[in-house]
Design a protein around this motif. Structure first.
Motif, PDB file in Angstrom:
ATOM      1  N   SER A  91      82.082  10.183 -54.367  1.00  0.00           N
ATOM      2  CA  SER A  91      80.668   9.845 -54.482  1.00  0.00           C
ATOM      3  C   SER A  91      80.086   9.548 -53.106  1.00  0.00           C
ATOM      4  N   GLY A  92      78.817   9.910 -52.937  1.00  0.00           N
ATOM      5  CA  GLY A  92      78.029   9.489 -51.796  1.00  0.00           C
ATOM      6  C   GLY A  92      76.960   8.533 -52.284  1.00  0.00           C
ATOM      7  N   ARG A  93      76.598   7.573 -51.467  1.00  0.00           N
ATOM      8  CA  ARG A  93      75.573   6.583 -51.832  1.00  0.00           C
ATOM      9  C   ARG A  93      74.270   6.962 -51.153  1.00  0.00           C
ATOM     10  N   ASN A  94      73.307   7.439 -51.932  1.00  0.00           N
ATOM     11  CA  ASN A  94      72.045   7.897 -51.380  1.00  0.00           C
ATOM     12  C   ASN A  94      71.215   6.708 -50.906  1.00  0.00           C
ATOM     13  N   THR A  95      70.800   6.730 -49.637  1.00  0.00           N
ATOM     14  CA  THR A  95      70.119   5.576 -49.065  1.00  0.00           C
ATOM     15  C   THR A  95      68.649   5.492 -49.455  1.00  0.00           C
ATOM     16  N   VAL A  96      68.096   6.522 -50.077  1.00  0.00           N
ATOM     17  CA  VAL A  96      66.714   6.458 -50.563  1.00  0.00           C
ATOM     18  C   VAL A  96      66.653   5.846 -51.944  1.00  0.00           C
ATOM     19  N   TRP A 204      65.586  10.268 -59.069  1.00  0.00           N
ATOM     20  CA  TRP A 204      65.080  11.052 -57.937  1.00  0.00           C
ATOM     21  C   TRP A 204      63.553  11.145 -57.966  1.00  0.00           C
ATOM     22  N   CYS A 205      62.996  11.261 -59.158  1.00  0.00           N
ATOM     23  CA  CYS A 205      61.552  11.452 -59.299  1.00  0.00           C
ATOM     24  C   CYS A 205      60.767  10.142 -59.277  1.00  0.00           C
ATOM     25  N   THR A 206      61.461   9.002 -59.129  1.00  0.00           N
ATOM     26  CA  THR A 206      60.796   7.709 -59.259  1.00  0.00           C
ATOM     27  C   THR A 206      61.073   6.746 -58.122  1.00  0.00           C
ATOM     28  N   ILE A 207      62.287   6.707 -57.610  1.00  0.00           N
ATOM     29  CA  ILE A 207      62.738   5.606 -56.762  1.00  0.00           C
ATOM     30  C   ILE A 207      62.794   6.008 -55.288  1.00  0.00           C
ATOM     31  N   GLY A 208      62.342   5.081 -54.428  1.00  0.00           N
ATOM     32  CA  GLY A 208      62.426   5.303 -52.984  1.00  0.00           C
ATOM     33  C   GLY A 208      61.225   4.820 -52.199  1.00  0.00           C
ATOM     34  N   ALA A 209      60.238   4.226 -52.873  1.00  0.00           N
ATOM     35  CA  ALA A 209      59.038   3.775 -52.168  1.00  0.00           C
ATOM     36  C   ALA A 209      59.318   2.657 -51.174  1.00  0.00           C
ATOM     37  N   ASP A 210      60.460   2.009 -51.303  1.00  0.00           N
ATOM     38  CA  ASP A 210      60.818   0.909 -50.396  1.00  0.00           C
ATOM     39  C   ASP A 210      61.490   1.399 -49.118  1.00  0.00           C
ATOM     40  N   VAL A 211      61.661   2.712 -48.974  1.00  0.00           N
ATOM     41  CA  VAL A 211      62.373   3.290 -47.834  1.00  0.00           C
ATOM     42  C   VAL A 211      61.424   4.195 -47.057  1.00  0.00           C
ATOM     43  N   GLY A 212      61.469   4.138 -45.751  1.00  0.00           N
ATOM     44  CA  GLY A 212      60.667   5.055 -44.953  1.00  0.00           C
ATOM     45  C   GLY A 212      60.965   6.500 -45.302  1.00  0.00           C
ATOM     46  N   ILE A 281      58.495   8.979 -65.966  1.00  0.00           N
ATOM     47  CA  ILE A 281      58.533   8.548 -64.573  1.00  0.00           C
ATOM     48  C   ILE A 281      57.202   7.897 -64.191  1.00  0.00           C
ATOM     49  N   ARG A 282      57.274   6.970 -63.246  1.00  0.00           N
ATOM     50  CA  ARG A 282      56.118   6.187 -62.826  1.00  0.00           C
ATOM     51  C   ARG A 282      56.097   6.080 -61.301  1.00  0.00           C
ATOM     52  N   ASP A 283      54.917   5.757 -60.777  1.00  0.00           N
ATOM     53  CA  ASP A 283      54.801   5.407 -59.368  1.00  0.00           C
ATOM     54  C   ASP A 283      55.045   3.914 -59.240  1.00  0.00           C
ATOM     55  N   LEU A 284      56.104   3.550 -58.518  1.00  0.00           N
ATOM     56  CA  LEU A 284      56.483   2.153 -58.374  1.00  0.00           C
ATOM     57  C   LEU A 284      56.106   1.622 -56.994  1.00  0.00           C
ATOM     58  N   SER A 285      55.860   0.328 -56.926  1.00  0.00           N
ATOM     59  CA  SER A 285      55.648  -0.326 -55.645  1.00  0.00           C
ATOM     60  C   SER A 285      56.977  -0.395 -54.890  1.00  0.00           C
ATOM     61  N   PRO A 286      56.933  -0.612 -53.579  1.00  0.00           N
ATOM     62  CA  PRO A 286      58.187  -0.797 -52.843  1.00  0.00           C
ATOM     63  C   PRO A 286      59.041  -1.926 -53.415  1.00  0.00           C
ATOM     64  N   GLU A 287      58.398  -3.006 -53.839  1.00  0.00           N
ATOM     65  CA  GLU A 287      59.138  -4.141 -54.390  1.00  0.00           C
ATOM     66  C   GLU A 287      59.828  -3.758 -55.694  1.00  0.00           C
ATOM     67  N   ALA A 288      59.106  -3.037 -56.554  1.00  0.00           N
ATOM     68  CA  ALA A 288      59.686  -2.627 -57.833  1.00  0.00           C
ATOM     69  C   ALA A 288      60.815  -1.625 -57.629  1.00  0.00           C
ATOM     70  N   SER A 289      60.659  -0.740 -56.631  1.00  0.00           N
ATOM     71  CA  SER A 289      61.697   0.240 -56.336  1.00  0.00           C
ATOM     72  C   SER A 289      62.971  -0.460 -55.858  1.00  0.00           C
ATOM     73  N   ALA A 290      62.814  -1.412 -54.955  1.00  0.00           N
ATOM     74  CA  ALA A 290      63.982  -2.144 -54.454  1.00  0.00           C
ATOM     75  C   ALA A 290      64.653  -2.933 -55.571  1.00  0.00           C
ATOM     76  N   TYR A 291      63.855  -3.524 -56.446  1.00  0.00           N
ATOM     77  CA  TYR A 291      64.419  -4.299 -57.555  1.00  0.00           C
ATOM     78  C   TYR A 291      65.214  -3.390 -58.487  1.00  0.00           C
ATOM     79  N   PHE A 292      64.675  -2.211 -58.781  1.00  0.00           N
ATOM     80  CA  PHE A 292      65.390  -1.265 -59.636  1.00  0.00           C
ATOM     81  C   PHE A 292      66.757  -0.945 -59.047  1.00  0.00           C
ATOM     82  N   LYS A 293      66.800  -0.677 -57.755  1.00  0.00           N
ATOM     83  CA  LYS A 293      68.073  -0.319 -57.123  1.00  0.00           C
ATOM     84  C   LYS A 293      69.072  -1.474 -57.174  1.00  0.00           C
ATOM     85  N   SER A 294      68.565  -2.687 -57.131  1.00  0.00           N
ATOM     86  CA  SER A 294      69.469  -3.829 -57.173  1.00  0.00           C
ATOM     87  C   SER A 294      70.091  -4.019 -58.548  1.00  0.00           C
ATOM     88  N   LYS A 295      69.463  -3.450 -59.575  1.00  0.00           N
ATOM     89  CA  LYS A 295      69.932  -3.652 -60.945  1.00  0.00           C
ATOM     90  C   LYS A 295      70.537  -2.406 -61.580  1.00  0.00           C
TER      91      LYS A 295
END
Length: 308
Positions: A91-96, A204-212, A281-295
């Motif tokens: 496995s690779g861990r995608n940083t986005v 892929w279609c939802t998460i990553g707004a917290d990353v440049g 799929i939804r447009d998430l804020s950076p905060e919501a995107s980061a929270y999703f990844k943490s969970k």
């Protein structure tokens, strides 16, 4: 038992803006590493890796990878005799988006397999034209050995998202809507790719707004999915970096370099996918995107082998 310390290590790069930096990191950790650079075609580049190697097994590291555990390259991998001819895909861990699966991860190949590939641009069968995994005997392992860093440029990030947005509509090299032509597209997709890859497609279609540059990955994934699912796109083109570069220069850069224009079209794409494929799929804020990844704890792969 595969003695990884005796395996040739080949770093595969083409045009990635972070390739030089990542190869230097690999060379510091694994001085014996060799490089294949600029070879056109996925099949040709992997064959070249087999040609410059001499060990029975060859470890390949894609250019967007940063190793998490370089000491692994000196370990021994305990395998069953029946699996000796398999490719071991870590496995690779995608940083986005935080996904952990075989996309872009470190692989251990029998050298004989590398030398006899017939995939991508040299595919002998249609289901080998997009990826190795449907015709090469793979064994997917859960353990992430690398971070997959796709944010070296807007183009690199878009390309990674676009390719996965297309590829995740496929199973066994066949697109869902050809496999189940009599079903509504949403049902065909679920029946064909299963819950594991459906979840990955949504991420892929939802998460990553917290990353440049994360918005480029999301935009690319949504566009790739729309083109594959709704527009009859020739999915084999995602294996042709020349075509993708032309597509980027001719269509994407002129129309969507502007952040607002890209965001507006990305929302249109999401609406189309939700209407036809019911992806939710939804447009998430950076905060919501980061929270999703943490969970989020995605689907595990098939299993792990013993490393000693």
């Amino acid at each position: 038992m595969i003695d990884l310390g005796a395996c040739d290590v080949v770093f595969l790069s083409f045009d990635e803006p972070n390739a030089d930096t990542h190869f230097e990191l690999v060379r510091r950790a694994v001085p014996r590493a060799k490089q294949v650079h600029g070879v056109k075609g996925f099949d040709a580049a992997h064959r070249r890796a087999g040609e410059i190697a001499s060990s029975p097994y060859v470890i390949t590291i894609d250019a967007d990878n940063v190793l998490l555990d370089p000491d692994f390259m000196t370990a021994r991998l305990d395998i069953a005799p029946r699996d000796r001819a398999r490719v071991f895909s870590f496995s690779g861990r995608n940083t986005v988006n935080g996904l952990r699966y075989g996309n872009g991860g470190v692989k251990i190949w029998p050298r004989s397999t590398l030398l006899t590939l017939q995939t991508h641009e040299n595919a002998a069968r249609s289901n080998a034209a997009v990826d190795f995994c449907w015709t090469v005997p793979y064994y997917q392992l859960n353990r992430p050995l690398s971070d997959v860093v796709i944010t070296g440029s807007d183009y690199q990030t878009f390309r990674a998202g676009f390719r996965e947005g297309v590829k995740l509509n496929l199973a066994d090299g066949q697109i869902a809507y050809d496999a189940f032509p009599d079903l509504p597209k949403a049902e065909a997709l679920r029946a064909h790719i299963g819950e594991r890859n459906l979840d990955r497609l949504k991420v892929w279609c939802t998460i990553g707004a917290d990353v440049g540059r994360g918005d480029w990955a999301i935009f690319g994934a949504r566009l790739g999915c729309v083109m594959a699912a709704l527009q009859g796109f020739d999915v084999a083109k995602v294996a042709d970096y020349g075509w993708i570069e032309y597509f980027w220069t001719d269509r994407i850069t002129p129309g969507y370099s502007d952040d607002q224009a890209r965001a507006a079209y990305s929302k249109e794409l999401a609406d189309q996918l939700n209407d036809v494929l019911d992806l939710g799929i939804r447009d998430l804020s950076p905060e919501a995107s980061a929270y999703f990844k943490s969970k989020h704890r995605g689907h595990r792969a098939y299993g792990a082998m013993r490393v000693v």
